[in-house]
Write a protein that holds these residues in place. Structure first.
Motif, PDB file in Angstrom:
ATOM      1  N   ALA A  18       0.834  -1.199   0.000  1.00  0.00           N
ATOM      2  CA  ALA A  18       0.000   0.000   0.000  1.00  0.00           C
ATOM      3  C   ALA A  18       0.870   1.251   0.000  1.00  0.00           C
ATOM      4  O   ALA A  18       0.590   2.215  -0.723  1.00  0.00           O
ATOM      5  N   ASN A  19       1.926   1.251   0.793  1.00  0.00           N
ATOM      6  CA  ASN A  19       2.830   2.409   0.839  1.00  0.00           C
ATOM      7  C   ASN A  19       3.549   2.593  -0.486  1.00  0.00           C
ATOM      8  O   ASN A  19       3.797   3.717  -0.913  1.00  0.00           O
ATOM      9  N   ALA A  20       3.888   1.504  -1.146  1.00  0.00           N
ATOM     10  CA  ALA A  20       4.577   1.590  -2.435  1.00  0.00           C
ATOM     11  C   ALA A  20       3.673   2.236  -3.486  1.00  0.00           C
ATOM     12  O   ALA A  20       4.139   3.009  -4.328  1.00  0.00           O
ATOM     13  N   LYS A  21       2.381   1.938  -3.426  1.00  0.00           N
ATOM     14  CA  LYS A  21       1.451   2.534  -4.379  1.00  0.00           C
ATOM     15  C   LYS A  21       1.305   4.038  -4.144  1.00  0.00           C
ATOM     16  O   LYS A  21       1.126   4.806  -5.083  1.00  0.00           O
ATOM     17  N   LEU A  22       1.360   4.452  -2.873  1.00  0.00           N
ATOM     18  CA  LEU A  22       1.189   5.860  -2.541  1.00  0.00           C
ATOM     19  C   LEU A  22       2.456   6.673  -2.750  1.00  0.00           C
ATOM     20  O   LEU A  22       2.407   7.893  -2.843  1.00  0.00           O
ATOM     21  N   ALA A  23       3.583   6.006  -2.823  1.00  0.00           N
ATOM     22  CA  ALA A  23       4.864   6.698  -2.961  1.00  0.00           C
ATOM     23  C   ALA A  23       4.931   7.409  -4.307  1.00  0.00           C
ATOM     24  O   ALA A  23       4.343   6.952  -5.292  1.00  0.00           O
ATOM     25  N   PRO A  24       5.641   8.525  -4.369  1.00  0.00           N
ATOM     26  CA  PRO A  24       5.750   9.238  -5.650  1.00  0.00           C
ATOM     27  C   PRO A  24       6.492   8.396  -6.675  1.00  0.00           C
ATOM     28  O   PRO A  24       7.386   7.632  -6.334  1.00  0.00           O
ATOM     29  N   LYS A  25       6.095   8.562  -7.900  1.00  0.00           N
ATOM     30  CA  LYS A  25       6.721   7.810  -8.989  1.00  0.00           C
ATOM     31  C   LYS A  25       8.124   8.350  -9.252  1.00  0.00           C
ATOM     32  O   LYS A  25       8.404   9.523  -9.056  1.00  0.00           O
ATOM     33  N   SER A  26       8.975   7.501  -9.726  1.00  0.00           N
ATOM     34  CA  SER A  26      10.341   7.933 -10.042  1.00  0.00           C
ATOM     35  C   SER A  26      10.345   8.692 -11.367  1.00  0.00           C
ATOM     36  O   SER A  26       9.384   8.646 -12.132  1.00  0.00           O
ATOM     37  N   ASN A  27      11.432   9.354 -11.645  1.00  0.00           N
ATOM     38  CA  ASN A  27      11.557  10.116 -12.888  1.00  0.00           C
ATOM     39  C   ASN A  27      12.025   9.257 -14.048  1.00  0.00           C
ATOM     40  O   ASN A  27      12.361   9.770 -15.105  1.00  0.00           O
ATOM     41  N   LYS A  28      12.052   7.954 -13.820  1.00  0.00           N
ATOM     42  CA  LYS A  28      12.486   7.030 -14.856  1.00  0.00           C
ATOM     43  C   LYS A  28      11.476   7.061 -16.007  1.00  0.00           C
ATOM     44  O   LYS A  28      10.278   6.939 -15.792  1.00  0.00           O
ATOM     45  N   PRO A  29      11.929   7.232 -17.246  1.00  0.00           N
ATOM     46  CA  PRO A  29      10.987   7.280 -18.366  1.00  0.00           C
ATOM     47  C   PRO A  29      10.330   5.914 -18.607  1.00  0.00           C
ATOM     48  O   PRO A  29      10.903   4.866 -18.313  1.00  0.00           O
ATOM     49  N   LYS A  30       9.110   5.963 -19.105  1.00  0.00           N
ATOM     50  CA  LYS A  30       8.367   4.741 -19.379  1.00  0.00           C
ATOM     51  C   LYS A  30       9.052   3.971 -20.509  1.00  0.00           C
ATOM     52  O   LYS A  30       9.559   4.570 -21.462  1.00  0.00           O
ATOM     53  N   TYR A  31       9.064   2.645 -20.402  1.00  0.00           N
ATOM     54  CA  TYR A  31       9.714   1.813 -21.411  1.00  0.00           C
ATOM     55  C   TYR A  31       8.956   1.882 -22.732  1.00  0.00           C
ATOM     56  O   TYR A  31       7.731   1.784 -22.770  1.00  0.00           O
ATOM     57  N   ILE A  32       9.693   2.050 -23.822  1.00  0.00           N
ATOM     58  CA  ILE A  32       9.116   2.041 -25.173  1.00  0.00           C
ATOM     59  C   ILE A  32       9.799   0.916 -25.935  1.00  0.00           C
ATOM     60  O   ILE A  32      11.026   0.859 -26.005  1.00  0.00           O
ATOM     61  N   SER A  33       8.989   0.018 -26.486  1.00  0.00           N
ATOM     62  CA  SER A  33       9.552  -1.135 -27.177  1.00  0.00           C
ATOM     63  C   SER A  33      10.328  -0.706 -28.416  1.00  0.00           C
ATOM     64  O   SER A  33      10.156   0.392 -28.949  1.00  0.00           O
ATOM     65  N   LYS A  34      11.171  -1.601 -28.868  1.00  0.00           N
ATOM     66  CA  LYS A  34      12.023  -1.320 -30.026  1.00  0.00           C
ATOM     67  C   LYS A  34      11.174  -1.037 -31.267  1.00  0.00           C
ATOM     68  O   LYS A  34      11.470  -0.128 -32.042  1.00  0.00           O
ATOM     69  N   ALA A  35      10.084  -1.790 -31.437  1.00  0.00           N
ATOM     70  CA  ALA A  35       9.206  -1.598 -32.592  1.00  0.00           C
ATOM     71  C   ALA A  35       8.540  -0.225 -32.539  1.00  0.00           C
ATOM     72  O   ALA A  35       8.434   0.469 -33.562  1.00  0.00           O
ATOM     73  N   ASP A  36       8.095   0.185 -31.343  1.00  0.00           N
ATOM     74  CA  ASP A  36       7.471   1.493 -31.197  1.00  0.00           C
ATOM     75  C   ASP A  36       8.480   2.616 -31.449  1.00  0.00           C
ATOM     76  O   ASP A  36       8.145   3.639 -32.056  1.00  0.00           O
ATOM     77  N   ARG A  37       9.710   2.429 -30.974  1.00  0.00           N
ATOM     78  CA  ARG A  37      10.747   3.442 -31.223  1.00  0.00           C
ATOM     79  C   ARG A  37      10.996   3.590 -32.717  1.00  0.00           C
ATOM     80  O   ARG A  37      11.137   4.711 -33.234  1.00  0.00           O
ATOM     81  N   ALA A  38      11.045   2.463 -33.426  1.00  0.00           N
ATOM     82  CA  ALA A  38      11.273   2.503 -34.876  1.00  0.00           C
ATOM     83  C   ALA A  38      10.115   3.207 -35.580  1.00  0.00           C
ATOM     84  O   ALA A  38      10.330   4.002 -36.509  1.00  0.00           O
TER      85      ALA A  38
END
Length: 53
Positions: A18-38
């Motif tokens: 529960a605490n992990a869900k309430l914690a602020p999200k990190s600034n790590k960018p969301k993963y984008i698959s190789k196909a989507d990047r292309a």
């Protein structure tokens, strides 16, 4: 493992989740698959070519 310890362990695990869900999200960018990047790269290249005409 006795009953009290088992119950305490479960409650602590639930509280931790529960605490992990309430914690602020990190600034790590969301993963984008190789196909989507292309695909995004191809669209960007197409936009560069189209306005020149």
């Amino acid at each position: 493992m006795n009953r009290r310890k088992k119950i305490k362990q479960l409650l602590e695990a639930h509280a931790k989740k529960a605490n992990a869900k309430l914690a602020p999200k990190s600034n790590k960018p969301k993963y984008i698959s190789k196909a989507d990047r292309a695909k995004l790269e191809a669209e960007a290249a197409q936009e560069l070519v189209t306005p020149a005409e």
